[in-house]
Design a protein around this motif. Structure first.
Motif, PDB file in Angstrom:
ATOM      1  N   ASP A 169       0.814  -1.210   0.000  1.00 34.93           N
ATOM      2  CA  ASP A 169       0.000   0.000   0.000  1.00 34.93           C
ATOM      3  C   ASP A 169       0.849   1.262   0.000  1.00 34.93           C
ATOM      4  N   PHE A 170       0.152   2.396  -0.117  1.00 33.32           N
ATOM      5  CA  PHE A 170       0.784   3.714  -0.103  1.00 33.32           C
ATOM      6  C   PHE A 170       0.901   4.244   1.318  1.00 33.32           C
ATOM      7  N   TYR A 171       1.866   5.110   1.516  1.00 30.68           N
ATOM      8  CA  TYR A 171       1.921   5.923   2.732  1.00 30.68           C
ATOM      9  C   TYR A 171       2.603   7.235   2.382  1.00 30.68           C
ATOM     10  N   GLN A 172       2.418   8.243   3.221  1.00 27.81           N
ATOM     11  CA  GLN A 172       3.064   9.524   2.954  1.00 27.81           C
ATOM     12  C   GLN A 172       4.101   9.827   4.029  1.00 27.81           C
ATOM     13  N   ASP A 173       5.215  10.338   3.588  1.00 31.77           N
ATOM     14  CA  ASP A 173       6.332  10.688   4.477  1.00 31.77           C
ATOM     15  C   ASP A 173       6.421  12.202   4.495  1.00 31.77           C
ATOM     16  N   GLY A 174       5.617  12.821   5.364  1.00 30.40           N
ATOM     17  CA  GLY A 174       5.523  14.277   5.375  1.00 30.40           C
ATOM     18  C   GLY A 174       4.156  14.729   4.925  1.00 30.40           C
ATOM     19  N   GLY A 175       3.893  15.994   5.031  1.00 29.44           N
ATOM     20  CA  GLY A 175       2.579  16.529   4.712  1.00 29.44           C
ATOM     21  C   GLY A 175       2.490  17.091   3.310  1.00 29.44           C
ATOM     22  N   PHE A 176       1.275  17.452   2.929  1.00 27.27           N
ATOM     23  CA  PHE A 176       1.030  18.094   1.652  1.00 27.27           C
ATOM     24  C   PHE A 176       0.804  19.581   1.887  1.00 27.27           C
ATOM     25  N   SER A 177       1.147  20.373   0.909  1.00 30.05           N
ATOM     26  CA  SER A 177       0.889  21.802   1.004  1.00 30.05           C
ATOM     27  C   SER A 177      -0.611  22.050   0.913  1.00 30.05           C
ATOM     28  N   ALA A 178      -1.046  23.240   1.327  1.00 26.17           N
ATOM     29  CA  ALA A 178      -2.468  23.588   1.254  1.00 26.17           C
ATOM     30  C   ALA A 178      -3.002  23.510  -0.175  1.00 26.17           C
ATOM     31  N   PRO A 179      -2.294  24.033  -1.185  1.00 24.21           N
ATOM     32  CA  PRO A 179      -2.812  23.883  -2.559  1.00 24.21           C
ATOM     33  C   PRO A 179      -2.908  22.431  -3.005  1.00 24.21           C
ATOM     34  N   GLU A 180      -1.916  21.604  -2.617  1.00 20.23           N
ATOM     35  CA  GLU A 180      -1.983  20.187  -2.979  1.00 20.23           C
ATOM     36  C   GLU A 180      -3.179  19.517  -2.316  1.00 20.23           C
ATOM     37  N   SER A 181      -3.414  19.823  -1.058  1.00 21.03           N
ATOM     38  CA  SER A 181      -4.546  19.236  -0.342  1.00 21.03           C
ATOM     39  C   SER A 181      -5.868  19.650  -0.978  1.00 21.03           C
ATOM     40  N   ASP A 182      -5.962  20.895  -1.433  1.00 20.45           N
ATOM     41  CA  ASP A 182      -7.198  21.365  -2.051  1.00 20.45           C
ATOM     42  C   ASP A 182      -7.496  20.626  -3.347  1.00 20.45           C
ATOM     43  N   VAL A 183      -6.449  20.157  -4.037  1.00 17.55           N
ATOM     44  CA  VAL A 183      -6.648  19.358  -5.242  1.00 17.55           C
ATOM     45  C   VAL A 183      -6.958  17.909  -4.873  1.00 17.55           C
ATOM     46  N   MET A 184      -6.226  17.371  -3.912  1.00 12.08           N
ATOM     47  CA  MET A 184      -6.310  15.942  -3.607  1.00 12.08           C
ATOM     48  C   MET A 184      -7.558  15.565  -2.842  1.00 12.08           C
ATOM     49  N   ASN A 185      -8.020  16.393  -1.929  1.00 17.88           N
ATOM     50  CA  ASN A 185      -9.140  15.995  -1.084  1.00 17.88           C
ATOM     51  C   ASN A 185     -10.412  15.684  -1.872  1.00 17.88           C
ATOM     52  N   PRO A 186     -10.811  16.494  -2.860  1.00 21.25           N
ATOM     53  CA  PRO A 186     -11.996  16.122  -3.649  1.00 21.25           C
ATOM     54  C   PRO A 186     -11.796  14.827  -4.434  1.00 21.25           C
ATOM     55  N   VAL A 187     -10.555  14.573  -4.870  1.00 24.24           N
ATOM     56  CA  VAL A 187     -10.270  13.341  -5.599  1.00 24.24           C
ATOM     57  C   VAL A 187     -10.373  12.150  -4.658  1.00 24.24           C
ATOM     58  N   PHE A 188      -9.798  12.291  -3.464  1.00 25.05           N
ATOM     59  CA  PHE A 188      -9.902  11.228  -2.463  1.00 25.05           C
ATOM     60  C   PHE A 188     -11.372  10.945  -2.153  1.00 25.05           C
ATOM     61  N   GLN A 189     -12.165  11.991  -2.042  1.00 28.43           N
ATOM     62  CA  GLN A 189     -13.582  11.808  -1.729  1.00 28.43           C
ATOM     63  C   GLN A 189     -14.301  11.098  -2.862  1.00 28.43           C
ATOM     64  N   ALA A 190     -14.006  11.461  -4.101  1.00 25.25           N
ATOM     65  CA  ALA A 190     -14.670  10.847  -5.248  1.00 25.25           C
ATOM     66  C   ALA A 190     -14.365   9.360  -5.337  1.00 25.25           C
ATOM     67  N   PHE A 191     -13.162   8.957  -4.954  1.00 27.02           N
ATOM     68  CA  PHE A 191     -12.761   7.557  -5.066  1.00 27.02           C
ATOM     69  C   PHE A 191     -12.662   6.866  -3.723  1.00 27.02           C
ATOM     70  N   ARG A 192     -13.379   7.419  -2.739  1.00 23.35           N
ATOM     71  CA  ARG A 192     -13.605   6.769  -1.452  1.00 23.35           C
ATOM     72  C   ARG A 192     -12.302   6.398  -0.760  1.00 23.35           C
ATOM     73  N   LEU A 193     -11.424   7.384  -0.648  1.00 22.22           N
ATOM     74  CA  LEU A 193     -10.133   7.182  -0.011  1.00 22.22           C
ATOM     75  C   LEU A 193      -9.994   8.106   1.189  1.00 22.22           C
TER      76      LEU A 193
END
Length: 277
Positions: A169-193
């Motif tokens: 599986d995936f894991y993250q080593d560190g955080g995402f920037s605010a702009p990255e999170s704003d892009v990723m969160n809707p995608v995560f929600q759409a694909f139930r992640l």
């Protein structure tokens, strides 16, 4: 910054009921990444994804005649492959009723050693007795779990002493920037992640469940070609298929997700092996 809603098993199952056939038609039966040894490796996507299955099975090392658990079996190709090659019985679970139907129809499905059976079940509340399985594996399925610690504990509960659990599986080593999170969160929600686990979290979950981690292999660089192939395929699906605009938008967001996760320097892809003493 937008927040991500945590999906439940019903949300995840509904997503795969809707998208499984679309994914497999263009990406093949294995709904997981592939492994290439280097840039010169000429393996096809099907060969590379089967390699991942074989790597998991090699670390699981199931004995002939035993029963192992496939957590998040998809439409059944990895389970049937492992059952046949290792002469074990694989019990696969998924939260998608459509995937269960597809898996049951697959050659190699059925009772007995060398075959695989499938059922609808939630990994966070497994319908199996303590100590049933001689091993278990989860290929990119814990990623969807709203409570990964509970899922790992449930899997460990169903293992016999000495059994192995293999997680990919995936894991993250560190955080995402605010702009990255704003892009990723809707995608995560759409694909139930749910949000990605952080570095070391899977090891913590396993330790809390009484499992000893015996191996951790970071194979991020070996799977990156999959992200490019998936992004290209999903873009083609979006452009060519006659689908409604909601579906088209979700497909395009999936393309974004692959490009962001697959190439982000803070995102890793690990093969973790653990053992129940």
């Amino acid at each position: 910054m937008t927040a991500t809603q945590v999906p439940g098993p019903t949300d995840v199952g509904s997503m795969y009921d809707r998208f499984n056939d679309l994914f497999t038609r263009h990406l093949g039966d294995n709904l997981h990444l592939g492994f290439w040894s280097d840039d010169q490796d000429g393996a096809t996507a099907a060969e590379a994804t089967d390699r991942i299955t074989d790597m998991v099975a090699d670390r699981l090392a199931p004995a002939p005649g035993t029963e192992v658990l496939d957590v998040g079996c998809g439409s059944g190709r990895p389970a049937v492959r492992i059952a046949d090659r290792h002469r074990t019985h694989v019990t696969g679970i998924t939260v998608s009723a459509h995937q269960v139907r597809l898996a049951h129809a697959r050659p190699g499905a059925g009772p007995g050693a060398g075959r695989a059976s499938f059922q609808l079940a939630d990994a966070m509340a497994l319908p199996f007795p303590d100590g049933r399985f001689a091993g278990a594996y989860a290929i990119e399925s814990l990623l969807h779990m709203s409570d990964r610690a509970k899922a790992v504990a449930e899997i460990a509960r169903t293992l016999r002493p000495g059994a192995r659990l293999v997680v990919l599986d995936f894991y993250q080593d560190g955080g995402f920037s605010a702009p990255e999170s704003d892009v990723m969160n809707p995608v995560f929600q759409a694909f139930r992640l749910p949000p990605l686990p952080c570095s070391g979290q899977y090891e913590q979950y396993m330790a809390a469940a009484g499992l000893e981690v015996t191996g951790l292999e970071d194979i991020t660089g070996n799977v990156r070609r999959s992200h490019r192939l998936i992004a290209d395929a999903m873009q083609n699906i979006s452009d060519e298929l006659d689908v409604d605009e909601e579906t088209r938008g979700q497909i395009r967001r999936y393309v974004e997700l692959n490009e962001i996760i697959g190439l982000h320097p803070e995102v890793h892809y690990a093969l973790i092996t653990a053992r129940l003493p």
